[in-house]
Each structure stands twice: as C-alpha cells, then as structure tokens.
Design a protein around this motif. Structure first.
Motif, short mmCIF file in Angstrom:
data_model
loop_
_atom_site.label_atom_id
_atom_site.label_comp_id
_atom_site.label_asym_id
_atom_site.label_seq_id
_atom_site.Cartn_x
_atom_site.Cartn_y
_atom_site.Cartn_z
N PRO A 14 -31.11 -36.49 -82.60
CA PRO A 14 -32.37 -35.54 -82.76
C PRO A 14 -33.84 -36.39 -82.82
N ARG A 16 -28.63 -28.24 -78.78
CA ARG A 16 -28.49 -28.86 -79.93
C ARG A 16 -27.81 -27.95 -80.73
N ASP A 37 -27.79 -32.25 -87.31
CA ASP A 37 -27.41 -31.71 -85.78
C ASP A 37 -27.28 -32.95 -84.98
N GLU A 49 -27.73 -33.75 -80.50
CA GLU A 49 -28.19 -33.09 -79.15
C GLU A 49 -27.36 -33.64 -78.08
#
Length: 277
Positions: free
Chosen positions: A149, A159, A249, A251
C-alpha cells in the motif's frame, strides 16, 4: 429457440447467481436480463432458475441448458471471428504471483482459450517483485501481482486486509519467538510480516522458508509456523489466527508494458473483467 443474446444473459446469471451482477457484466439494465431469461424459459418450456429475494439457483432444466447455451455462444463467437477475418494469433508472456495460480488464473486462461484459441501463453509464476523486474527487462508482457500500500506501480485492481494464517491446531507459546513460514526475499508479504512483528516488539524466527505456495501451505498446515495471506485467497486447509498484531492491507495490481497490443491487450481485458466480477 436458442437466441445467442438470450443465452448470454442466461449464462451470466448462471455464473454470477445474480440478475444484478449479470446486468453489470453485460452492460445492460437488470430488466433486460430478466426479460431475456423469461423469454428463454418460455421458449424452452419451463423455469431455468429457482429464485427468491436472497438466492438464485439453477433448476434441473437450467443445468441442462448450460451446455446448450454455452455451445450457442461459442459457435457465434467463432463464426464472427472467421467471417471478420480477425482471428487473433500470437503469444503473450503472462506473469502471475503464486497466490492466483490456484484461484482466478484457470478461469482467466479458460476464457482466453475459448475466445482466442490461436493465442499461445507463456506463463511465469513467481514473486511479484521478481515478475515486475522481468517485465521491466522486456521478458514479460503482463503481470498480475501484489504491491505494498502506498506504492503506485501498475494499475490498482483492489485492496484488502492481510491476515495471519496457519493450522487450526497452531499454538503460539507466550514469550517465544513467532515462528514464520515465509517465501524468500523479495517477498512483499514476508517483508510486511517481519515489519509488523518488529513494530509490535515481538521476536520472530524463520521456522520454514519455501519458494512455492504448495510448500508454504504444507508447512503451515503441519503446524511449523504462521504466515501472512490476503484474506480472500486463504487456502481451504488453513485458518485465520488471532492474537498477533494487525498486519494491515495488501494491494493487487496489473502491470503491463506500455506498447502492449494484440494478445497482451486481449488478456488484459479478460483479467479486468474477472476482477470486476
């Protein structure tokens, strides 16, 4: 009886199990899809879907219709390509991070084969950073992979959260280094796992290192340690684990050469369509 337009709407509903999602995929309104299905049901003499406010399921008649409808659509596409003289030929060099090899990849390649049977695929399954390097070196045409990210390499597809996973029987001993099952460098998820633990002041050890997803799954399932994985791609034989710091997270991105055309451009469209669905 089997009008190709009606068959396309039927197949879209059968695959998505949703009239709304089918309409989005086809680029038409939901009433149009419903009308197409009703016409096909009328022409075939019975219900193709059992539907209520929450679910859409194929009836026995609908199951029988699948093969016929797909044949009609495939035949129409082949005829169009033949008489337009626009049969796509050539080779596309496609790089895919291993997370996708057991998930979306078969569907993407199957759709490419059905639409462009004369296109050859040179498939490379590797770590995302390695694939990006090969694309920059001119060795690949298209890459479906991951990125950290905050970076802007490639086209963002989606994402989602990372989760810690392992065997259902995995027990992390308090005060002991966290055992990691990990890919070799330059694995993005390995970097994120180490950074997450070190930010939380936790020690870790490399319990197992493997260059393949199959090896990672086997080691984690055997209880050798834990690893990070995108939530939507967690293998069926592993589970999310609690008690470790929130990893953040990841992506997913599509990376393409600037001069892509022909087979590479066609494959990109199939990847984007798969992601939209």
């Amino acid at each position: 009886m089997l009008d190709p337009g009606l068959c396309r709407s039927f197949l879209a509903v059968a695959e998505t199990r949703s009239f709304t999602a089918a309409a989005r995929r086809l680029g038409v309104g939901q009433p149009t899809v419903s009308q197409h299905v009703r016409r096909l049901e009328r022409d075939s003499g019975g219900l193709l879907f059992a539907r209520d406010t929450h679910t859409v399921e194929l009836t026995a008649r609908g199951q029988a219709m699948l093969g016929f409808a797909q044949t009609v659509v495939d035949t129409e596409e082949r005829a169009e390509r033949h008489f337009r003289g626009a049969e796509l030929r050539g080779r596309v060099r496609f790089g895919v991070s291993e997370d996708f090899a057991l998930g979306e990849l078969p569907e993407i390649l199957n759709r490419l084969r059905r639409s462009h049977p004369l296109v050859d695929v040179e498939l490379t399954v590797e770590l995302s950073d390695v694939l990006a390097q090969r694309l920059r070196a001119g060795q690949l045409d298209l890459v479906l992979g991951k990125r950290r990210p905050g970076t802007h390499r490639g086209r963002l597809l989606w994402r989602e959260p990372l989760v810690w996973i392992g065997s259902a029987a995995t027990v992390l001993e308090p005060g002991q280094p966290v055992p990691l099952v990990q890919y070799p460098m330059p694995s993005i998820t390995r970097q994120l796992a180490v950074e997450c633990l070190e930010r939380a002041g936790l020690e870790w050890r490399a319990a197992c290192q493997t260059s393949s997803l199959t090896g990672l799954r086997a080691a984690a399932a055997a209880g050798l340690g834990v690893t990070l994985h995108a939530r939507s791609l967690v293998p069926a034989d592993l589970v999310e684990l609690t008690g470790l710091p929130e990893p953040g997270d990841i992506e997913f991105m599509l990376l393409a050469r600037e001069s892509k055309e022909g087979p590479a451009a066609a494959l990109e469209e199939f990847v984007l369509d798969c992601v939209r669905r």
